[in-house]
Design an enzyme around this catalytic site. Structure first.
Site, PDB file in Angstrom:
ATOM      1  N   HIS A 107      61.364  42.168  -9.483  1.00 55.02           N
ATOM      2  CA  HIS A 107      60.241  42.304  -8.999  1.00 55.02           C
ATOM      3  C   HIS A 107      59.826  40.750 -10.079  1.00 55.02           C
ATOM      4  O   HIS A 107      58.949  40.710 -10.336  1.00 55.02           O
ATOM      5  CB  HIS A 107      59.664  43.352  -9.340  1.00 55.02           C
ATOM      6  CG  HIS A 107      58.666  43.176  -8.561  1.00 55.02           C
ATOM      7  ND1 HIS A 107      57.293  42.001  -8.324  1.00 55.02           N
ATOM      8  CD2 HIS A 107      57.638  44.678  -7.700  1.00 55.02           C
ATOM      9  CE1 HIS A 107      56.842  41.767  -7.039  1.00 55.02           C
ATOM     10  NE2 HIS A 107      56.692  43.846  -7.030  1.00 55.02           N
ATOM     11  N   ASP A 142      66.349  31.288   8.295  1.00 59.44           N
ATOM     12  CA  ASP A 142      66.874  31.058   9.587  1.00 59.44           C
ATOM     13  C   ASP A 142      68.113  30.690   9.187  1.00 59.44           C
ATOM     14  O   ASP A 142      67.701  29.317   8.465  1.00 59.44           O
ATOM     15  CB  ASP A 142      66.491  29.860  10.723  1.00 59.44           C
ATOM     16  CG  ASP A 142      67.691  29.401  11.901  1.00 59.44           C
ATOM     17  OD1 ASP A 142      68.092  29.522  11.648  1.00 59.44           O
ATOM     18  OD2 ASP A 142      66.755  28.439  13.263  1.00 59.44           O
TER      19      ASP A 142
END
Length: 433
Positions: free
Chosen positions: A149, A378
């Site tokens: 993070h 995608d």
């Protein structure tokens, strides 16, 4: 679920990158929790080969070299911790695996501890970015990625994953990352207009064995993760009329959930409950920071209420408390903590995230991923993104808003609670009483 790992590869840091060898952590990086975040993308067949996916990752990492860096807390040559790009031991870890099942057996994806088999470990890791490519018997693919993070927040990582997909498909990256930190500039002299101690950072003894000294151990088996689905129709026709349509979808659904989780926990009327709501600083800075900025640029808002007033006041009052708290985290608040960083950033700062143990009750921590671009990922090959979730989280009281992939415009919410409270929440999650 039987998962067999076949090979692991370390992609070295790219030779050509736009960053210096050492990149000091900003005050926002220091505020981010010192943990790894794991997410899962599930794609239906047909999908590109592992070779094509890894080649696309190599091309993408040229633009995102921080993901191949190392976190350096040694301070031998500097005062502030930094990311070291291109040093020995860096790089991104890629694991290739197969699963002896059809992807359809898992769909629709529901939170499960079995997800931990689909990605590298999140504890004691040596790489800031790790990914496991899980090939299912049917040809489906689950890409499970683990990112530290303090390297990047959710907005940054959604930009990365979209770019990775474009590289695999052989199309130009439409949103190149931005590393300019001129927005994170303190005033001269720096001036803290708000109180940041005990809200963003705390004064505690130094870390011991990598964990804050007041960390509380809990049995992870007592905690479960559930997924709640809220359709656009339910939000529009059921929830928003209860707040007279005055608040955003996020504020409306969170107000509803805050009350329902409080009920499910069975909290005493006299107790106090609060939420840590993440607030993206990019649109709040002046001038606004581009969404493509890579790093951390997030703070918290802190809606709070007495339990009795929260439950008796209804969803409109709860939504107003959330709305007002989020609105207060504006440009001046972000500038104040930038100045705080100039005054204290070389100290041993411990963020509030790292001091609360794994059971947050009576409070909540809420992250919204609704405005990020995860649903646009995608990888090509003809397959489609059919599921997106964070992995299993052994922390009680975490609420993550996730964009729904259905065409009805709804959303999904992952909630982590003690098992008995989670079962109660399932029963009342769509109740309007």
């Amino acid at each position: 679920m039987e998962v067999q790992v076949h090979r692991s590869t370390i992609l070295a840091a790219p030779h050509a990158h736009p960053l210096e060898e050492e990149v000091p952590l900003t005050i926002f990086d220091l505020f981010a929790s010192n943990i790894n975040i794991a997410v899962l993308f599930a794609f239906t067949a047909p999908t590109p080969s592992d070779t094509e996916i890894i080649e696309g990752l190599s091309k993408t990492l040229v633009h995102f070299p921080l993901l191949t860096a190392q976190l350096d807390y040694s301070r031998l040559r500097r005062r502030r911790p930094c990311l070291v790009v291109g040093g020995k031991g860096g790089g991104a870890l890629v694991v290739e695996a197969t699963v002896a099942a059809d992807l359809s057996d898992l769909l629709p994806l529901e939170p499960s501890a079995d997800f931990l088999l689909l990605h590298p470990p999140t504890e004691e890791t040596h790489h800031l970015f790790q990914v496991q490519l899980n090939r299912f018997r049917c040809g489906g693919l689950v890409v499970a990625a683990v990112t530290h993070h303090r390297v990047a927040d959710g907005q940054s990582m959604s930009t990365f994953f979209v770019a990775w997909g474009e590289s695999i498909r052989g199309t130009p990256i439409t949103s190149l990352p931005v590393y300019d930190q001129s927005w994170i500039k303190p005033r001269s002299p720096p001036k803290c207009e708000f109180q940041h101690w005990d809200l963003e950072f705390v004064r505690v003894p130094p870390y011991r064995n990598g964990s804050p000294s007041n960390h509380q151990d809990e049995d992870p088996s007592k905690i479960t993760n559930i997924l709640l689905r809220y359709s656009s129709e339910f939000i529009t026709t059921k929830l928003k009329p209860r707040t007279r349509g005055k608040y955003t979808t996020f504020e409306t659904v969170l107000a509803h959930l805050w009350r329902k989780i409080t009920m499910a926990r069975g909290l005493d009327d006299r107790r106090h409950t609060a939420i840590r709501v993440t607030v993206n600083g990019r649109p709040r800075m002046r001038p606004p920071v581009p969404n493509e900025f890579v790093g951390n640029l997030v703070l918290n808002a802190y809606p709070e209420s007495n339990v009795r007033l929260l439950l008796q006041g209804g969803p409109e009052r709860a939504a107003k408390i959330i709305h007002d708290a989020v609105r207060r985290i504006d440009e001046s608040y972000f500038q104040s903590i930038i100045d705080f960083g100039a005054m204290h950033g070389d100290d041993d700062l411990v963020p509030v995230y790292d001091t609360g143990g794994v059971v947050l009750s009576p409070n909540l921590e809420v992250d919204s991923w609704l405005r990020f671009r995860f649903q646009e990922v995608d990888f090509g090959g003809g397959g489609k993104l059919c599921a997106f979730l964070p992995t299993w989280v052994p922390i009680e009281g975490l609420v993550i808003f996730v964009p729904g992939l259905e065409q009805d415009g709804g959303l999904n919410v992952v909630v982590t609670l003690l098992k008995e409270h989670a079962e109660k929440l399932r029963q009342i999650s769509h109740c309007l009483m």
